[in-house]
Motif scaffolding. Structure first.
Motif, PDB file in Angstrom:
ATOM      1  N   ALA A 102      -0.217 -14.773   8.320  1.00 51.62           N
ATOM      2  CA  ALA A 102      -0.635 -14.296   7.399  1.00 51.62           C
ATOM      3  C   ALA A 102      -0.609 -12.401   7.912  1.00 51.62           C
ATOM      4  O   ALA A 102      -0.062 -11.541   7.490  1.00 51.62           O
ATOM      5  CB  ALA A 102      -2.079 -13.858   7.513  1.00 51.62           C
ATOM      6  N   ASN A 103      -0.993 -12.599   9.335  1.00 48.85           N
ATOM      7  CA  ASN A 103      -1.394 -11.494  10.521  1.00 48.85           C
ATOM      8  C   ASN A 103      -0.685 -10.423  10.767  1.00 48.85           C
ATOM      9  O   ASN A 103       0.441  -9.526  10.248  1.00 48.85           O
ATOM     10  CB  ASN A 103      -1.736 -11.662  11.854  1.00 48.85           C
ATOM     11  CG  ASN A 103      -3.501 -11.914  12.008  1.00 48.85           C
ATOM     12  OD1 ASN A 103      -4.045 -12.449   9.992  1.00 48.85           O
ATOM     13  ND2 ASN A 103      -3.632 -11.533  12.702  1.00 48.85           N
ATOM     14  N   TYR A 104       1.220 -11.506  10.427  1.00 50.73           N
ATOM     15  CA  TYR A 104       2.561 -10.692  10.760  1.00 50.73           C
ATOM     16  C   TYR A 104       2.843 -10.085   9.820  1.00 50.73           C
ATOM     17  O   TYR A 104       3.235  -8.813  10.057  1.00 50.73           O
ATOM     18  CB  TYR A 104       3.231 -11.416  11.389  1.00 50.73           C
ATOM     19  CG  TYR A 104       4.798 -11.590  11.400  1.00 50.73           C
ATOM     20  CD1 TYR A 104       5.413 -11.099  13.230  1.00 50.73           C
ATOM     21  CD2 TYR A 104       5.859 -11.028  10.428  1.00 50.73           C
ATOM     22  CE1 TYR A 104       7.124 -11.064  12.529  1.00 50.73           C
ATOM     23  CE2 TYR A 104       7.196 -10.684  10.734  1.00 50.73           C
ATOM     24  CZ  TYR A 104       7.769 -10.828  11.905  1.00 50.73           C
ATOM     25  OH  TYR A 104       8.885 -10.247  12.121  1.00 50.73           O
ATOM     26  N   ARG A 105       2.819 -11.040   9.057  1.00 49.37           N
ATOM     27  CA  ARG A 105       3.420  -9.973   6.854  1.00 49.37           C
ATOM     28  C   ARG A 105       2.163  -8.946   6.932  1.00 49.37           C
ATOM     29  O   ARG A 105       2.874  -8.299   6.156  1.00 49.37           O
ATOM     30  CB  ARG A 105       3.180 -11.440   5.867  1.00 49.37           C
ATOM     31  CG  ARG A 105       4.364 -11.946   6.282  1.00 49.37           C
ATOM     32  CD  ARG A 105       4.620 -13.254   5.206  1.00 49.37           C
ATOM     33  NE  ARG A 105       5.431 -14.194   5.941  1.00 49.37           N
ATOM     34  CZ  ARG A 105       6.137 -15.023   4.917  1.00 49.37           C
ATOM     35  NH1 ARG A 105       4.834 -15.810   3.758  1.00 49.37           N
ATOM     36  NH2 ARG A 105       6.756 -15.645   5.551  1.00 49.37           N
ATOM     37  N   LEU A 106       1.223  -9.224   6.605  1.00 47.11           N
ATOM     38  CA  LEU A 106      -0.216  -7.621   6.368  1.00 47.11           C
ATOM     39  C   LEU A 106       0.114  -7.031   7.071  1.00 47.11           C
ATOM     40  O   LEU A 106       0.319  -5.386   6.631  1.00 47.11           O
ATOM     41  CB  LEU A 106      -0.822  -8.611   6.651  1.00 47.11           C
ATOM     42  CG  LEU A 106      -2.013  -9.337   5.427  1.00 47.11           C
ATOM     43  CD1 LEU A 106      -2.564 -10.342   5.522  1.00 47.11           C
ATOM     44  CD2 LEU A 106      -1.804  -8.766   3.615  1.00 47.11           C
ATOM     45  N   THR A 107       0.403  -6.830   8.532  1.00 48.33           N
ATOM     46  CA  THR A 107       0.937  -5.703   9.465  1.00 48.33           C
ATOM     47  C   THR A 107       1.687  -4.926   8.882  1.00 48.33           C
ATOM     48  O   THR A 107       1.909  -3.382   8.673  1.00 48.33           O
ATOM     49  CB  THR A 107       0.651  -5.924  11.151  1.00 48.33           C
ATOM     50  OG1 THR A 107      -0.323  -6.991  10.938  1.00 48.33           O
ATOM     51  CG2 THR A 107       0.644  -4.786  11.339  1.00 48.33           C
ATOM     52  N   GLU A 108       2.906  -5.964   9.168  1.00 45.25           N
ATOM     53  CA  GLU A 108       4.094  -5.261   8.268  1.00 45.25           C
ATOM     54  C   GLU A 108       3.987  -4.536   7.029  1.00 45.25           C
ATOM     55  O   GLU A 108       4.455  -2.777   6.572  1.00 45.25           O
ATOM     56  CB  GLU A 108       5.028  -6.235   8.294  1.00 45.25           C
ATOM     57  CG  GLU A 108       7.102  -6.260   8.238  1.00 45.25           C
ATOM     58  CD  GLU A 108       7.768  -6.792   8.048  1.00 45.25           C
ATOM     59  OE1 GLU A 108       8.239  -6.457   8.990  1.00 45.25           O
ATOM     60  OE2 GLU A 108       8.117  -7.553   7.817  1.00 45.25           O
ATOM     61  N   HIS A 109       3.290  -4.644   6.170  1.00 47.70           N
ATOM     62  CA  HIS A 109       2.915  -4.676   5.059  1.00 47.70           C
ATOM     63  C   HIS A 109       2.758  -3.123   4.431  1.00 47.70           C
ATOM     64  O   HIS A 109       3.238  -2.190   4.081  1.00 47.70           O
ATOM     65  CB  HIS A 109       2.048  -5.573   3.957  1.00 47.70           C
ATOM     66  CG  HIS A 109       2.153  -4.832   2.369  1.00 47.70           C
ATOM     67  ND1 HIS A 109       2.803  -5.206   1.151  1.00 47.70           N
ATOM     68  CD2 HIS A 109       0.951  -4.752   2.417  1.00 47.70           C
ATOM     69  CE1 HIS A 109       1.895  -4.177   0.726  1.00 47.70           C
ATOM     70  NE2 HIS A 109       0.520  -4.124   0.899  1.00 47.70           N
ATOM     71  N   LEU A 110       1.385  -3.095   6.193  1.00 51.25           N
ATOM     72  CA  LEU A 110       0.267  -1.904   5.962  1.00 51.25           C
ATOM     73  C   LEU A 110       1.367  -1.101   6.825  1.00 51.25           C
ATOM     74  O   LEU A 110       1.712   0.463   5.966  1.00 51.25           O
ATOM     75  CB  LEU A 110      -0.562  -1.666   7.269  1.00 51.25           C
ATOM     76  CG  LEU A 110      -1.919  -1.043   7.054  1.00 51.25           C
ATOM     77  CD1 LEU A 110      -2.393  -0.253   6.030  1.00 51.25           C
ATOM     78  CD2 LEU A 110      -2.435  -1.513   8.116  1.00 51.25           C
ATOM     79  N   GLY A 111       2.299  -1.341   7.908  1.00 50.43           N
ATOM     80  CA  GLY A 111       3.963  -0.147   8.537  1.00 50.43           C
ATOM     81  C   GLY A 111       3.969   0.861   7.308  1.00 50.43           C
ATOM     82  O   GLY A 111       4.242   1.541   7.164  1.00 50.43           O
ATOM     83  N   LYS A 112       4.518  -0.395   6.514  1.00 51.89           N
ATOM     84  CA  LYS A 112       5.961  -0.303   5.401  1.00 51.89           C
ATOM     85  C   LYS A 112       5.076   0.775   4.524  1.00 51.89           C
ATOM     86  O   LYS A 112       5.792   2.293   4.240  1.00 51.89           O
ATOM     87  CB  LYS A 112       6.680  -1.407   4.447  1.00 51.89           C
ATOM     88  CG  LYS A 112       7.415  -0.677   3.347  1.00 51.89           C
ATOM     89  CD  LYS A 112       7.980  -2.273   2.466  1.00 51.89           C
ATOM     90  CE  LYS A 112       8.831  -1.632   1.056  1.00 51.89           C
ATOM     91  NZ  LYS A 112       9.124  -2.773   0.239  1.00 51.89           N
ATOM     92  N   ASN A 113       3.736   0.311   3.793  1.00 48.28           N
ATOM     93  CA  ASN A 113       3.193   1.272   3.489  1.00 48.28           C
ATOM     94  C   ASN A 113       2.795   2.916   3.745  1.00 48.28           C
ATOM     95  O   ASN A 113       3.410   3.441   3.256  1.00 48.28           O
ATOM     96  CB  ASN A 113       1.803   0.266   2.048  1.00 48.28           C
ATOM     97  CG  ASN A 113       2.434   0.112   1.562  1.00 48.28           C
ATOM     98  OD1 ASN A 113       3.520   0.243   0.571  1.00 48.28           O
ATOM     99  ND2 ASN A 113       1.321  -1.093   0.843  1.00 48.28           N
ATOM    100  N   ALA A 114       2.309   2.786   5.278  1.00 51.40           N
ATOM    101  CA  ALA A 114       1.681   4.284   5.932  1.00 51.40           C
ATOM    102  C   ALA A 114       3.578   5.092   5.991  1.00 51.40           C
ATOM    103  O   ALA A 114       3.392   6.147   5.409  1.00 51.40           O
ATOM    104  CB  ALA A 114       1.667   3.842   7.341  1.00 51.40           C
ATOM    105  N   MET A 115       4.385   4.012   6.215  1.00 53.13           N
ATOM    106  CA  MET A 115       5.938   5.140   6.169  1.00 53.13           C
ATOM    107  C   MET A 115       5.883   6.064   5.396  1.00 53.13           C
ATOM    108  O   MET A 115       5.977   6.936   5.191  1.00 53.13           O
ATOM    109  CB  MET A 115       6.751   4.325   6.745  1.00 53.13           C
ATOM    110  CG  MET A 115       6.771   3.697   8.300  1.00 53.13           C
ATOM    111  SD  MET A 115       8.372   2.623   8.073  1.00 53.13           S
ATOM    112  CE  MET A 115       9.372   3.897   8.554  1.00 53.13           C
ATOM    113  N   ASN A 116       6.312   5.232   3.720  1.00 51.70           N
ATOM    114  CA  ASN A 116       6.009   5.739   2.569  1.00 51.70           C
ATOM    115  C   ASN A 116       5.547   6.743   2.170  1.00 51.70           C
ATOM    116  O   ASN A 116       5.767   8.239   1.699  1.00 51.70           O
ATOM    117  CB  ASN A 116       6.638   4.402   1.521  1.00 51.70           C
ATOM    118  CG  ASN A 116       7.874   3.867   1.923  1.00 51.70           C
ATOM    119  OD1 ASN A 116       8.542   5.165   1.235  1.00 51.70           O
ATOM    120  ND2 ASN A 116       7.496   2.274   1.913  1.00 51.70           N
TER     121      ASN A 116
END
Length: 238
Positions: free
Chosen positions: A216-230
């Motif tokens: 869960a932490n792996y996916r949620l952190t990656e999800h936040l990172g992707k949104n921040a980039m965009n």
């Protein structure tokens, strides 16, 4: 326009489509159930949770001990995003380990995961902002981080509402709250709690909690990172 910039534009366009698409039937049903549950929770509990989350976030983004990263300047978009992806990977792996450790302890350590994971995610946003060349000593830049966080952990309906603000940040920024106390913390905590509860509830169960917490932490952190980039691409590519 170079090939990498074209690629970034294409990714940004797909992300905007995902942010603007209407809520799904399943999403509407889930949100309705969560809203009913929130209505049953006493107001005193809501106030306590809102205050706790507000204080935790403020401590992270406004604390005197916080080391604000220096903005990175004179880098191409490709160079910036190479560094950003590496930072996301590092925080993603760190969050995964933290989730596994706290998840292994069941419900007691599971509660410790909340502030620890929140801090990891917020620190990642500060680093990403600096890599894109934005100075988070600026109060408005810190507000921008909060809106990235909120659009990442909210319903599709809320994303529909927030994406216009991010797209037109330069127009909106001067009408935003003058301090963090005026930010809509109630909505912020409800969105975040409802989103996280679905992803991490099983982390509180002993034995299986370690695996659930790590994933869960792996996916949620990656999800936040992707949104921040965009979200930062919206400002840079304009």
């Amino acid at each position: 326009m170079d090939n990498y910039t074209n690629y970034a534009h294409a990714e940004l366009g797909l992300w905007l489509y995902q942010m603007k698409k209407p809520p799904s039937f399943t999403g509407r049903i889930t949100h309705g159930i969560q809203s009913k549950i929130n209505d049953w929770i006493p107001e005193k509990v809501h106030l306590a949770i809102t205050t706790a989350i507000e204080n935790m976030v403020k401590a992270v983004i406004s604390g005197s001990s916080w080391i604000v990263p220096k903005p990175h300047e004179s880098l191409s978009l490709k160079q910036r995003e190479f560094k950003v992806r590496n930072r996301i990977k590092w925080y993603r792996n760190t969050a995964s380990v933290e989730g596994a450790v706290t998840g292994a302890g069941g419900i007691l350590l599971g509660f410790a995961d909340f502030p620890a994971f929140l801090t990891i995610k917020m620190k990642m946003l500060f680093d990403i902002a600096a890599l894109y060349g934005f100075d988070t000593k600026n109060y408005q830049e810190r507000l921008f981080l909060l809106y990235i966080f909120q659009i990442s952990f909210s319903t599709q309906s809320r994303r529909n509402d927030l994406i216009g603000l991010l797209e037109n940040w330069e127009s909106y920024r001067h009408d935003l709250p003058e301090d963090l106390g005026a930010f809509d913390w109630r909505t912020f905590q409800l969105d975040y709690r409802d989103y996280i509860d679905l992803a991490k509830l099983a982390q509180l169960v002993p034995i299986i909690g370690a695996g659930v917490g790590a994933i869960a932490n792996y996916r949620l952190t990656e999800h936040l990172g992707k949104n921040a980039m965009n979200a930062y691409r919206l400002r840079i590519l304009k």
